[in-house]
Design a protein around this motif. Sequence first.
Motif, mmCIF file in Angstrom:
data_model
loop_
_atom_site.group_PDB
_atom_site.id
_atom_site.type_symbol
_atom_site.label_atom_id
_atom_site.label_comp_id
_atom_site.label_asym_id
_atom_site.label_seq_id
_atom_site.Cartn_x
_atom_site.Cartn_y
_atom_site.Cartn_z
ATOM 1 N N MET A 1 1.923 42.963 77.530
ATOM 2 C CA MET A 1 2.389 42.609 78.628
ATOM 3 C C MET A 1 2.095 43.674 79.615
ATOM 4 N N GLY A 2 1.967 44.923 79.188
ATOM 5 C CA GLY A 2 1.754 46.309 80.194
ATOM 6 C C GLY A 2 2.988 46.684 80.893
ATOM 7 N N ILE A 3 4.108 46.289 80.638
ATOM 8 C CA ILE A 3 5.384 46.643 81.218
ATOM 9 C C ILE A 3 5.881 47.542 80.058
ATOM 10 N N ASN A 4 5.993 49.014 80.247
ATOM 11 C CA ASN A 4 6.627 49.705 79.422
ATOM 12 C C ASN A 4 8.094 50.005 79.400
ATOM 13 N N THR A 5 8.549 50.173 80.925
ATOM 14 C CA THR A 5 9.962 50.433 80.814
ATOM 15 C C THR A 5 10.672 49.488 82.154
ATOM 16 N N THR A 6 11.551 48.757 81.706
ATOM 17 C CA THR A 6 12.417 48.003 82.592
ATOM 18 C C THR A 6 13.786 48.680 82.991
ATOM 19 N N CYS A 7 14.347 48.659 84.055
ATOM 20 C CA CYS A 7 15.364 49.037 84.357
ATOM 21 C C CYS A 7 16.390 48.101 84.958
ATOM 22 N N ILE A 8 17.674 47.682 84.114
ATOM 23 C CA ILE A 8 18.842 46.904 84.783
ATOM 24 C C ILE A 8 19.644 47.830 85.289
ATOM 25 N N ILE A 9 20.085 47.474 86.593
ATOM 26 C CA ILE A 9 21.308 48.230 87.201
ATOM 27 C C ILE A 9 22.151 47.043 87.666
ATOM 28 N N ASP A 10 23.150 47.313 86.698
ATOM 29 C CA ASP A 10 24.390 45.895 86.661
ATOM 30 C C ASP A 10 25.411 46.549 85.956
ATOM 31 N N ASP A 11 26.773 46.161 86.679
ATOM 32 C CA ASP A 11 27.933 46.878 85.962
ATOM 33 C C ASP A 11 28.580 45.648 84.979
ATOM 34 N N ASP A 12 27.965 44.671 84.901
ATOM 35 C CA ASP A 12 28.456 43.385 84.000
ATOM 36 C C ASP A 12 27.987 43.662 82.670
ATOM 37 N N PRO A 13 28.801 44.301 81.755
ATOM 38 C CA PRO A 13 28.230 44.234 80.295
ATOM 39 C C PRO A 13 27.670 43.107 79.529
ATOM 40 N N ILE A 14 28.505 41.863 79.908
ATOM 41 C CA ILE A 14 27.994 40.782 79.302
ATOM 42 C C ILE A 14 26.698 40.399 79.932
ATOM 43 N N PHE A 15 26.457 40.445 81.211
ATOM 44 C CA PHE A 15 25.164 40.146 81.858
ATOM 45 C C PHE A 15 24.017 40.872 81.124
ATOM 46 N N VAL A 16 24.330 42.289 81.124
ATOM 47 C CA VAL A 16 23.616 43.067 80.507
ATOM 48 C C VAL A 16 22.949 42.906 79.363
ATOM 49 N N PHE A 17 23.840 42.805 78.463
ATOM 50 C CA PHE A 17 23.574 42.179 77.074
ATOM 51 C C PHE A 17 22.847 41.155 76.962
ATOM 52 N N GLY A 18 23.141 39.896 77.594
ATOM 53 C CA GLY A 18 22.077 38.749 77.502
ATOM 54 C C GLY A 18 20.927 39.035 78.122
ATOM 55 N N SER A 19 20.693 39.865 79.253
ATOM 56 C CA SER A 19 19.377 40.052 79.808
ATOM 57 C C SER A 19 18.717 40.744 78.847
ATOM 58 N N LYS A 20 19.188 41.777 78.113
ATOM 59 C CA LYS A 20 18.328 42.729 77.207
ATOM 60 C C LYS A 20 17.919 41.750 75.939
ATOM 61 N N VAL A 21 18.778 40.878 75.496
ATOM 62 C CA VAL A 21 18.327 39.972 74.576
ATOM 63 C C VAL A 21 16.970 39.249 74.899
ATOM 64 N N LEU A 22 17.230 38.742 76.140
ATOM 65 C CA LEU A 22 16.358 37.782 76.790
ATOM 66 C C LEU A 22 14.920 38.276 76.933
ATOM 67 N N LEU A 23 14.992 39.589 77.533
ATOM 68 C CA LEU A 23 13.830 40.432 77.878
ATOM 69 C C LEU A 23 13.085 40.929 76.721
ATOM 70 N N LYS A 24 13.840 41.299 75.650
ATOM 71 C CA LYS A 24 13.344 41.551 74.496
ATOM 72 C C LYS A 24 12.696 40.560 73.606
ATOM 73 N N ASN A 25 13.331 39.223 73.639
ATOM 74 C CA ASN A 25 12.734 38.310 72.849
ATOM 75 C C ASN A 25 11.446 37.522 73.423
ATOM 76 N N ASN A 26 11.382 37.931 74.939
ATOM 77 C CA ASN A 26 10.168 37.394 75.916
ATOM 78 C C ASN A 26 9.044 38.395 75.709
ATOM 79 N N GLY A 27 9.401 39.426 75.152
ATOM 80 C CA GLY A 27 8.393 40.718 75.166
ATOM 81 C C GLY A 27 8.202 41.232 76.365
ATOM 82 N N PHE A 28 9.081 41.310 77.397
ATOM 83 C CA PHE A 28 9.000 41.645 78.650
ATOM 84 C C PHE A 28 8.565 42.852 78.866
#
Length: 131
Positions: A1-28
């Motif tokens: 994919m070519g993206i080494n580091t992605t940054c999430i700036i968000d104070d909602d722990p549930i959104f952050v958790f779900g987003s991390k799972v999705l990003l990892k599962n999609n090899g983002f």
Amino acid sequence: MGINTTCIIDDDPIFVFGSKVLLKNNGFASNIIVFQNGKEALDMIVTMLESDEGLPEVIFLDLNMPIMDGWEFLDEFSKLSNVQNIKVYILSSSIDSRDIEKAKQYGIVNDFIAKPLTDSKISELIKKIQG
């Protein structure tokens, strides 16, 4: 994919958790760093710039957060040098057209994405970034 580091700036722990799972599962990205507000993220990015550390290639930014919200982060982030290659995507539950229009006024914002993040939205982003 070519993206080494992605940054999430968000104070909602549930959104952050779900987003991390999705990003990892999609090899983002191989590395995902999370900040709960714009000030934490800005401080770390300034430290990375000063130490010549690798900056995140993509930032997912929430608008409504305590301490320093997304708009304040954008105001300060846009003043930094050497950050123009970072792709900033606003991720917000707000679908207020005024927010979308305001986001377009920032040259550093690549797109405004309505929450939640989904597999299809990530696939579209991957195509745009690789495009």
